[in-house]
Write a protein that holds these residues in place. Structure first.
Motif: not given
Length: 153
Positions: A73-94
């Motif tokens: 955050m010190q390097t990047l400055g004052n920002c708002s991080p926002v997730v736009c999309e998440v694609n998840i593949k479940f490969l094995k039972a955890a």
């Protein structure tokens, strides 16, 4: 290491900002070129099949976009991080604790800062692996984020 926070401070801050992280027991493990958090395998985090709930896995992975900002955050400055999309593949039972892990090196941080400096926003992807205690990949994730700078206009 983060610009300003260590892993215990980041864990506490995240758990305070989003009580969901407290509820699922999310802990920040690494804040450097490697970003990593973990979630315990507990009765509270299990689904009806006795494996780690998909939503818990999703939450651990998605949080890494915010952890990236907290790390730099010190390097990047004052920002708002926002997730736009998440694609998840479940490969094995955890069936154990999982760790969500991604890499974002100094060159990528600098490129992100350069884009933010010129456009006040930046879009980027994180490729994330979720690993069990045997270091087997149980899920893979591609998460798309937008960081937007706070501006005066």
């Amino acid at each position: 290491m983060s610009d300003l926070l260590d892993v215990s401070q980041a864990s506490a801050m995240l758990r305070k900002m989003l009580p969901l992280y407290e509820s699922i027991g999310l802990t920040v493990e690494h804040m450097s070129d490697v970003l990593e958090c973990s979630v315990p395998f507990s009765r509270h985090n299990q689904n009806h099949l006795g494996t780690l709930h998909a939503g818990v896995q999703w939450s651990a992975a998605e949080m890494l976009g915010g952890l990236l900002y907290m790390t730099h955050m010190q390097t990047l400055g004052n920002c708002s991080p926002v997730v736009c999309e998440v694609n998840i593949k479940f490969l094995k039972a955890a069936t154990s604790r999982i760790r969500a892990r991604t890499r974002f090196d100094a060159d990528q941080v600098q490129a992100l800062k350069t884009t933010l400096d010129s456009e006040n926003k930046a879009f980027f992807d994180l490729n994330i692996e979720l690993l069990d205690d045997a270091d087997l990949v149980v899920s893979t994730v591609v998460a798309k984020y937008r960081y937007r700078r706070a501006t005066s206009d």
